[in-house]
Design a protein around this motif. Sequence first.
Motif, PDB file in Angstrom:
ATOM      1  N   MET A  11       0.863  -1.192   0.000  1.00 50.05           N
ATOM      2  CA  MET A  11       0.000   0.000   0.000  1.00 50.05           C
ATOM      3  C   MET A  11       0.893   1.234   0.000  1.00 50.05           C
ATOM      4  SD  MET A  11      -3.339  -0.266   0.025  1.00 50.05           S
ATOM      5  CE  MET A  11      -3.936   1.212   0.842  1.00 50.05           C
ATOM      6  N   ASN A  12       0.503   2.210  -0.819  1.00 51.90           N
ATOM      7  CA  ASN A  12       1.304   3.428  -0.959  1.00 51.90           C
ATOM      8  C   ASN A  12       0.511   4.635  -0.505  1.00 51.90           C
ATOM      9  OD1 ASN A  12       3.437   2.013  -2.233  1.00 51.90           O
ATOM     10  ND2 ASN A  12       2.283   2.040  -4.157  1.00 51.90           N
ATOM     11  N   VAL A  13       1.011   5.341   0.512  1.00 52.67           N
ATOM     12  CA  VAL A  13       0.331   6.538   1.011  1.00 52.67           C
ATOM     13  C   VAL A  13       1.308   7.716   0.907  1.00 52.67           C
ATOM     14  CG1 VAL A  13      -0.871   7.604   2.948  1.00 52.67           C
ATOM     15  CG2 VAL A  13      -1.009   5.124   2.614  1.00 52.67           C
ATOM     16  N   LEU A  14       0.868   8.771   0.265  1.00 53.85           N
ATOM     17  CA  LEU A  14       1.700   9.971   0.112  1.00 53.85           C
ATOM     18  C   LEU A  14       1.045  11.103   0.909  1.00 53.85           C
ATOM     19  CD1 LEU A  14       4.046  11.495  -1.298  1.00 53.85           C
ATOM     20  CD2 LEU A  14       2.518  11.848  -3.252  1.00 53.85           C
ATOM     21  N   ILE A  15       1.842  11.724   1.785  1.00 59.27           N
ATOM     22  CA  ILE A  15       1.324  12.832   2.604  1.00 59.27           C
ATOM     23  C   ILE A  15       2.084  14.093   2.209  1.00 59.27           C
ATOM     24  CG2 ILE A  15       0.939  13.649   4.974  1.00 59.27           C
ATOM     25  CD1 ILE A  15       1.742  10.197   5.067  1.00 59.27           C
ATOM     26  N   VAL A  16       1.349  15.158   1.867  1.00 62.99           N
ATOM     27  CA  VAL A  16       2.006  16.380   1.388  1.00 62.99           C
ATOM     28  C   VAL A  16       1.436  17.601   2.103  1.00 62.99           C
ATOM     29  CG1 VAL A  16       2.375  15.347  -0.891  1.00 62.99           C
ATOM     30  CG2 VAL A  16       0.369  16.776  -0.523  1.00 62.99           C
ATOM     31  N   GLY A  17       2.237  18.656   2.162  1.00 64.78           N
ATOM     32  CA  GLY A  17       1.797  19.907   2.775  1.00 64.78           C
ATOM     33  C   GLY A  17       2.940  20.892   2.745  1.00 64.78           C
ATOM     34  N   VAL A  18       2.887  21.885   3.606  1.00 63.82           N
ATOM     35  CA  VAL A  18       4.007  22.816   3.706  1.00 63.82           C
ATOM     36  C   VAL A  18       4.525  22.814   5.140  1.00 63.82           C
ATOM     37  CG1 VAL A  18       3.079  24.284   1.858  1.00 63.82           C
ATOM     38  CG2 VAL A  18       2.596  24.854   4.224  1.00 63.82           C
ATOM     39  N   GLY A  19       5.678  23.431   5.309  1.00 62.09           N
ATOM     40  CA  GLY A  19       6.353  23.405   6.606  1.00 62.09           C
ATOM     41  C   GLY A  19       5.462  23.874   7.743  1.00 62.09           C
ATOM     42  N   PHE A  57       6.953  16.605   1.867  1.00 59.89           N
ATOM     43  CA  PHE A  57       6.179  15.420   1.518  1.00 59.89           C
ATOM     44  C   PHE A  57       6.813  14.182   2.115  1.00 59.89           C
ATOM     45  CE2 PHE A  57       9.075  13.732  -1.652  1.00 59.89           C
ATOM     46  CZ  PHE A  57       9.695  14.856  -2.183  1.00 59.89           C
ATOM     47  N   SER A  58       5.990  13.191   2.332  1.00 61.97           N
ATOM     48  CA  SER A  58       6.470  11.948   2.926  1.00 61.97           C
ATOM     49  C   SER A  58       5.779  10.751   2.272  1.00 61.97           C
ATOM     50  CB  SER A  58       6.182  11.958   4.434  1.00 61.97           C
ATOM     51  OG  SER A  58       6.669  10.773   5.008  1.00 61.97           O
ATOM     52  N   HIS A  59       6.580   9.784   1.869  1.00 56.72           N
ATOM     53  CA  HIS A  59       6.060   8.542   1.308  1.00 56.72           C
ATOM     54  C   HIS A  59       6.011   7.505   2.427  1.00 56.72           C
ATOM     55  CE1 HIS A  59       7.328   9.354  -3.103  1.00 56.72           C
ATOM     56  NE2 HIS A  59       7.530  10.463  -2.422  1.00 56.72           N
ATOM     57  N   VAL A  60       4.900   6.811   2.539  1.00 54.76           N
ATOM     58  CA  VAL A  60       4.823   5.664   3.461  1.00 54.76           C
ATOM     59  C   VAL A  60       4.348   4.471   2.640  1.00 54.76           C
ATOM     60  CG1 VAL A  60       3.790   4.687   5.539  1.00 54.76           C
ATOM     61  CG2 VAL A  60       4.253   7.136   5.439  1.00 54.76           C
ATOM     62  N   ARG A  61       5.150   3.411   2.627  1.00 51.63           N
ATOM     63  CA  ARG A  61       4.797   2.188   1.898  1.00 51.63           C
ATOM     64  C   ARG A  61       4.797   1.031   2.892  1.00 51.63           C
ATOM     65  NH1 ARG A  61       7.898   1.118  -3.437  1.00 51.63           N
ATOM     66  NH2 ARG A  61       5.760   0.694  -4.135  1.00 51.63           N
ATOM     67  N   PHE A  62       3.766   0.208   2.838  1.00 50.68           N
ATOM     68  CA  PHE A  62       3.746  -0.933   3.741  1.00 50.68           C
ATOM     69  C   PHE A  62       3.085  -2.143   3.079  1.00 50.68           C
ATOM     70  CE2 PHE A  62      -0.745  -0.843   5.030  1.00 50.68           C
ATOM     71  CZ  PHE A  62      -1.110   0.474   4.736  1.00 50.68           C
ATOM     72  N   GLY A  63       3.491  -3.316   3.547  1.00 51.91           N
ATOM     73  CA  GLY A  63       2.971  -4.566   2.988  1.00 51.91           C
ATOM     74  C   GLY A  63       3.803  -5.723   3.489  1.00 51.91           C
ATOM     75  N   PRO A  64       3.649  -6.911   2.889  1.00 54.72           N
ATOM     76  CA  PRO A  64       4.413  -8.075   3.335  1.00 54.72           C
ATOM     77  C   PRO A  64       5.916  -7.850   3.162  1.00 54.72           C
ATOM     78  CG  PRO A  64       2.628  -8.726   1.873  1.00 54.72           C
ATOM     79  CD  PRO A  64       2.685  -7.238   1.829  1.00 54.72           C
ATOM     80  N   LYS A  65       6.313  -7.244   2.029  1.00 49.65           N
ATOM     81  CA  LYS A  65       7.727  -6.927   1.810  1.00 49.65           C
ATOM     82  C   LYS A  65       7.818  -5.712   0.894  1.00 49.65           C
ATOM     83  CE  LYS A  65      12.017  -7.224   2.251  1.00 49.65           C
ATOM     84  NZ  LYS A  65      12.545  -6.855   3.580  1.00 49.65           N
ATOM     85  N   VAL A  66       8.443  -4.654   1.373  1.00 50.14           N
ATOM     86  CA  VAL A  66       8.570  -3.426   0.580  1.00 50.14           C
ATOM     87  C   VAL A  66      10.044  -3.254   0.223  1.00 50.14           C
ATOM     88  CG1 VAL A  66       8.174  -0.941   0.529  1.00 50.14           C
ATOM     89  CG2 VAL A  66       6.646  -2.412   1.857  1.00 50.14           C
ATOM     90  N   TRP A  67      10.322  -3.046  -1.063  1.00 53.51           N
ATOM     91  CA  TRP A  67      11.719  -2.979  -1.504  1.00 53.51           C
ATOM     92  C   TRP A  67      12.232  -1.553  -1.619  1.00 53.51           C
ATOM     93  CZ3 TRP A  67      14.030  -7.466  -1.112  1.00 53.51           C
ATOM     94  CH2 TRP A  67      13.262  -8.623  -1.228  1.00 53.51           C
ATOM     95  N   SER A  68      11.370  -0.609  -1.991  1.00 54.42           N
ATOM     96  CA  SER A  68      11.850   0.761  -2.213  1.00 54.42           C
ATOM     97  C   SER A  68      11.043   1.743  -1.358  1.00 54.42           C
ATOM     98  CB  SER A  68      11.681   1.123  -3.693  1.00 54.42           C
ATOM     99  OG  SER A  68      11.734   2.521  -3.859  1.00 54.42           O
ATOM    100  N   PRO A  69      11.689   2.795  -0.833  1.00 49.47           N
ATOM    101  CA  PRO A  69      10.942   3.769  -0.021  1.00 49.47           C
ATOM    102  C   PRO A  69      10.185   4.795  -0.859  1.00 49.47           C
ATOM    103  CG  PRO A  69      13.260   4.362  -0.066  1.00 49.47           C
ATOM    104  CD  PRO A  69      13.135   3.093  -0.865  1.00 49.47           C
ATOM    105  N   THR A  70      10.386   4.794  -2.159  1.00 45.76           N
ATOM    106  CA  THR A  70       9.778   5.841  -2.988  1.00 45.76           C
ATOM    107  C   THR A  70       8.632   5.279  -3.826  1.00 45.76           C
ATOM    108  OG1 THR A  70      11.956   6.824  -3.149  1.00 45.76           O
ATOM    109  CG2 THR A  70      10.293   7.663  -4.660  1.00 45.76           C
ATOM    110  N   ILE A  71       7.511   5.982  -3.828  1.00 47.24           N
ATOM    111  CA  ILE A  71       6.335   5.541  -4.587  1.00 47.24           C
ATOM    112  C   ILE A  71       6.458   6.054  -6.020  1.00 47.24           C
ATOM    113  CG2 ILE A  71       3.816   5.528  -4.699  1.00 47.24           C
ATOM    114  CD1 ILE A  71       3.831   6.500  -1.737  1.00 47.24           C
TER     115      ILE A  71
END
Length: 309
Positions: A11-19, A57-71
Motif C-alpha cells: 500500500m502506498n500513502v503519500l502525505i504532502v503539505g508545507v512546513g 512530503f512523505s512517502h509511506v509504503r507498507f505490505g508483506p515486503k517493501v523494496w523501495s521507499p519511494t512511490i
Amino acid sequence: MAMGEKSNRTMNVLIVGVGGQGVIMVSKVLAQLCQADGHDVKQSEVHGMAKRGGGVFSHVRFGPKVWSPTIPEGEVDILVALEWAEGLRWLRHLKPDTGTFIADCQKIVPPFACLSRKRGAEPAYAPQAPEEIIEQVHAGYVMDATTMAANLGNAKAANTVLLGALSTALDFPEDAWLDVISATVPEKSVEINRKAFAEGRAWAGAAPKRIDVTPDGLHKAHVEVHHPEVETVVEIVADWCKGCDICVKICPERCLRLNGQLKAELALPDLCTGCQLCAWLCPDLAITVTNTPVADTPATTKAATEPAE
Ligand code: SF4
Ligand code: SF4
C-alpha cells in the motif's frame, strides 16, 4: 468511505503539505501503526525549505515486503494533502482508477503569488475548485480540517483530523490509531488530538465522496477576497504569537509591528489591503484576516488583538 481490505500487496500513502503543518507527524503515526501491525514499512520524507513555508512530503509504503521507499508516479493509493495547492501538485501521482484523495481546503499562498498590492486583489494560486478535483478521482474528500480543528480548540490539530479521514480507508482498528496518536503527540495535546481524529473519521466515514467547506473556512475566505470592495478585519491572538517577526517582515504594506511585549499588532490598519499573507505565513496560526464584501456588512477596518471567541 468504506473500510479498506487488508491486502497482500504493498500500500502506498503519500502525505504532502508545507512546513509547520505536521506532515511528518501524520507519516510517523501511520508508519508506526503499520509496523505494530506486522507490516514491512518504508518511509521517506523531504523537508526542503519547510521552515520558510516550503513544501514537505512523505512517502509511506507498507505490505508483506517493501523494496523501495519511494512511490512511483501513478502508484499512490491514498494522497493526503494538508494544503490545497500541494495536493493538486501531487495529484498525478495518484492511481487513476482506484486512488483516494483526502485534502484540507486550507490555502497557504506563497509570498511570490501575491502579485498585486490592491485591496481585494486575487493572488496567483491554484484556481481549481474542490468540485472539479473530486470529479477526477475515484474517491475524494475535501474538508475544512483546519476550521474543524479550530472549533475543537486548536487549528494545529488539522493534521489529526486528516488522520481520522485517512483511517477510514485503511484496515486498522480505531483503538490502534488512537494508541499511536496518544503516544506520539505531547501529553497536553492528547485530548484534543483524540477528538480531532474522531471528528475526521466520522466526517469521512459518511460518504464515498464528499466536499464540505464550511462558511468560515479558509477556502471560502479566499473566494471572498476576490470581491473588489471589501472590508478587512485582522485579528491577532496575542497568546499564540511568539514574536518571530515573520508577519512584520512579510507584510507588503509594512502595516504590522511588534509591540513592547514582542507581540504582533496591526499598527497601520488603513494601509492593510487584506492580502492575507500574514495569516498564511504565521507559523503559529495567530493571525486571521477576514475580508467581507462591503455591500453585505458595512463594517470598518480594525485590528483585534484579543483572542477570537
Ligand atoms: S503573529 Fe505569527 S508571524 Fe507574526 S510575530 Fe507572531 S508568531 Fe510570528
Ligand atoms: S497586515 Fe496582513 S493582510 Fe494586511 S497587508 Fe499586511 S500582510 Fe496583508
